[in-house]
Design an enzyme around this catalytic site. Sequence first.
Site, PDB file in Angstrom:
ATOM      1  CD  GLU A 121      -2.500  -1.109   2.748  1.00  0.00           C
ATOM      2  OE1 GLU A 121      -2.222  -0.283   3.764  1.00  0.00           O
ATOM      3  OE2 GLU A 121      -3.092  -2.312   3.079  1.00  0.00           O
TER       4      GLU A 121
ATOM      5  CE  LYS B 114       5.681   4.974   6.872  1.00  0.00           C
ATOM      6  NZ  LYS B 114       5.207   6.178   7.419  1.00  0.00           N
TER       7      LYS B 114
ATOM      8  NE  ARG C  71      -2.258   3.248  12.542  1.00  0.00           N
ATOM      9  CZ  ARG C  71      -1.373   2.190  12.694  1.00  0.00           C
ATOM     10  NH1 ARG C  71      -0.123   2.523  12.515  1.00  0.00           N
ATOM     11  NH2 ARG C  71      -1.843   1.072  12.999  1.00  0.00           N
TER      12      ARG C  71
ATOM     13  NE  ARG D 231       2.909   6.110  15.776  1.00  0.00           N
ATOM     14  CZ  ARG D 231       3.806   5.989  14.832  1.00  0.00           C
ATOM     15  NH1 ARG D 231       3.522   6.240  13.572  1.00  0.00           N
ATOM     16  NH2 ARG D 231       5.071   5.841  15.540  1.00  0.00           N
TER      17      ARG D 231
ATOM     18  CD  GLU E 243      -1.062   8.182   7.793  1.00  0.00           C
ATOM     19  OE1 GLU E 243      -1.292   7.415   8.720  1.00  0.00           O
ATOM     20  OE2 GLU E 243      -0.081   8.937   7.945  1.00  0.00           O
TER      21      GLU E 243
ATOM     22  CG  PHE F 173      -4.449   1.528   6.769  1.00  0.00           C
ATOM     23  CD1 PHE F 173      -3.841   0.730   7.879  1.00  0.00           C
ATOM     24  CD2 PHE F 173      -4.025   2.883   6.616  1.00  0.00           C
ATOM     25  CE1 PHE F 173      -3.426   1.518   9.035  1.00  0.00           C
ATOM     26  CE2 PHE F 173      -3.366   3.416   7.965  1.00  0.00           C
ATOM     27  CZ  PHE F 173      -3.249   2.851   8.888  1.00  0.00           C
TER      28      PHE F 173
ATOM     29  NE  ARG G 117       8.774   1.078  15.875  1.00  0.00           N
ATOM     30  CZ  ARG G 117       8.243   1.999  15.096  1.00  0.00           C
ATOM     31  NH1 ARG G 117       7.762   1.684  13.812  1.00  0.00           N
ATOM     32  NH2 ARG G 117       7.782   3.284  15.191  1.00  0.00           N
TER      33      ARG G 117
ATOM     34  CE  LYS H 272       9.268   2.679   9.988  1.00  0.00           C
ATOM     35  NZ  LYS H 272       8.987   3.195  10.974  1.00  0.00           N
TER      36      LYS H 272
HETATM   37  P1  AMP Z   1       6.454   5.327  11.006  1.00  0.00           P
HETATM   38  O1  AMP Z   1       5.445   6.215  11.543  1.00  0.00           O
HETATM   39  O2  AMP Z   1       7.432   5.828  10.197  1.00  0.00           O
HETATM   40  O3  AMP Z   1       6.800   4.281  11.959  1.00  0.00           O
HETATM   41  O4  AMP Z   1       5.335   4.580   9.987  1.00  0.00           O
HETATM   42  C1  AMP Z   1       4.040   4.113  10.410  1.00  0.00           C
HETATM   43  C2  AMP Z   1       2.840   5.128  10.184  1.00  0.00           C
HETATM   44  O5  AMP Z   1       2.672   5.270   8.612  1.00  0.00           O
HETATM   45  C3  AMP Z   1       1.674   4.622  10.843  1.00  0.00           C
HETATM   46  O6  AMP Z   1       1.533   4.827  12.077  1.00  0.00           O
HETATM   47  C4  AMP Z   1       0.529   5.436   9.611  1.00  0.00           C
HETATM   48  O7  AMP Z   1       0.571   6.787  10.359  1.00  0.00           O
HETATM   49  C5  AMP Z   1       1.349   5.558   8.405  1.00  0.00           C
HETATM   50  N1  AMP Z   1       0.843   5.144   7.229  1.00  0.00           N
HETATM   51  C6  AMP Z   1       0.693   5.733   6.216  1.00  0.00           C
HETATM   52  N2  AMP Z   1       0.184   4.910   5.225  1.00  0.00           N
HETATM   53  C7  AMP Z   1      -0.137   3.904   5.891  1.00  0.00           C
HETATM   54  C8  AMP Z   1      -0.593   2.565   5.512  1.00  0.00           C
HETATM   55  N3  AMP Z   1      -0.996   2.313   4.164  1.00  0.00           N
HETATM   56  N4  AMP Z   1      -0.689   1.403   6.200  1.00  0.00           N
HETATM   57  C9  AMP Z   1      -0.393   1.656   7.322  1.00  0.00           C
HETATM   58  N5  AMP Z   1       0.121   2.926   8.019  1.00  0.00           N
HETATM   59  C10 AMP Z   1       0.299   3.810   7.229  1.00  0.00           C
END
Ligand code: AMP
Length: 556
Positions: A246, A248, A253, A268, A297, A337, A413, A419
Amino acid sequence: MRYIELVKTYTQLEKEPGKLKKVEILSELFSKTPEEVLEKVVTLSMGRVFPAYSDKKTGVATQMMIKIISKTTGLSEKDVVNKLKNLGDLGIVAEKCMEAKRQASLFTRNLTVDDVVTNVEKLSDLVGKGSQEKKIGLISNLLSSSKPEEAKYLIKTVIETFRIGVAEGIVRDAIAKSFGVNPTLVENAWFLRPNYGEIAVVAKKGGNEALERIEMEPGKPIVVMLGEKEPSIEEAIDKYEDAGAEWKFDGVRLQIHKKDGKIWLFTRRLENVTGQFPEIAEYAKSLNAKSCIIEGECIATDKEGNPLPFQKLSRRVQRKYDIKEMTRKVPVRVYLFDIVYLNSKPLMGEIFSKRREKLEKVVKPIPKKFEIVEQLRTKDLKKVREFYKKSLESKQEGLMIKNMAAKYQPGRRVGSWIKIKPVLEPLDLVITGAEWGKGKRSKWLSSVELSCRDADSGEFLECGKLGTGLTDEQFGDLTRKLKKLIVKEDGVNVKVKPEIVVEVGYEEIQKSPKYGSGFALRFPRLLRFRESDKKAVDADTLERVESIFKQQFSDV
Ligand code: AMP
């Protein structure tokens, strides 16, 4: 239970640097706390009156507190302000003022935890005309019955600037120790119901079994599942038999909760943002479920629904007034999602492909407003690369590659989501300014201004601020060094001679009119000091910052 017992614990905790010792101190308090005030005591011990996710606030700022202290102690407001300048912390100011007052009148009643909570809880319900006087009355009433050390913590609690180093992990372990329950179960319960006050009562009453029975509940946020980083798309795809990619998105969130027609939106970080996004709450009413919790998101868009950078959206998250106007100025859309709860049943135990099927049944898409995220379910590397490129070209962050066969695990995690983002090189930047901190940090220079070098003019141009990620020791050390380099002071702001070079990591580079360089680092963090091997003339140039900025949109 008397408030002084809690205060004695605060004092011990504040002096104690060791984590294990802190757990012990706190668990002694929890063990002797009667059941009927346990929830309150646990919440207060974290420096809060309301659980983290509550949208209730005391609404008492420094200015009002100065008035309250003045009214209660008989000192003039000017005197209180002067003391604040010297002592740097309103709690300590209140303590000192009450000490002085005490010499004049020795009478105090014994303040109880209930007295404090009852009056402080009332604050959040007071709004509009006359509310300020009522708030002053409520706190002044508590303060006038406080012993000096009680006054100190009472004031910090009310102005919501309470920090005594009691992190969530310490509270979790203290609950486990006090009631002889398993810390992992306490933590799992917290992921589903992030309110340690409530969890402590469950643990005390019903032990491990009762903790295992704690479930998520619409209207109360959960601690969401997170992704891990993987260096390449290839490795990520290889990891899962059944992989779904998907985009990102670069937004916020949202957990969207629905129950009996009522909607809640949480971030979040568990903040309740229902009021900030009335249009999303409206879309969510169309969800085809009696009760559910879905995730997505939220991103800011232009009038046509095309994505805009994150900064625009953050204005909406923070804004608490003129919401209608903001809704017009910064339109948003949501990409959904996941679904974790449906019609009174948690879905965490179901695999993602099944959850997504359920999500498709529940969501009635509203084009460009409220849709399920597109998913590319393939192991074809070429196709996934193409998908990644498109995400970056559309100014989104990259991809999330998800294991379609994985259960939902809140709070962790766990390697079920990966990611993929462009890897950005750290930058060597020069410190050109800083700000004197507030409260506990008032003796430190923090919020450090970072600059890159304009190779043509030799000037240093600001491109970000570093405020977190330093230990107390590093702050102290940095302050000592920067103090010698100060060239200009204006209120709390100082400018320093550009001498200290630091290596800084960051999430992303954005365009920004706010800074001289025209760019801003997002979430900069200190990697190391480079004074021993780099001088200001060796710092990275504006050209390099610009080239990394461009690289973000072309890397595959
Ligand atoms: P990170 O903050 O870098 O750990 O990445 C995780 C965050 O990416 C999640 O908490 C979401 O806010 C965001 N996110 C964006 N697009 C998506 C997606 N398609 N699925 C899950 N999380 C997503």
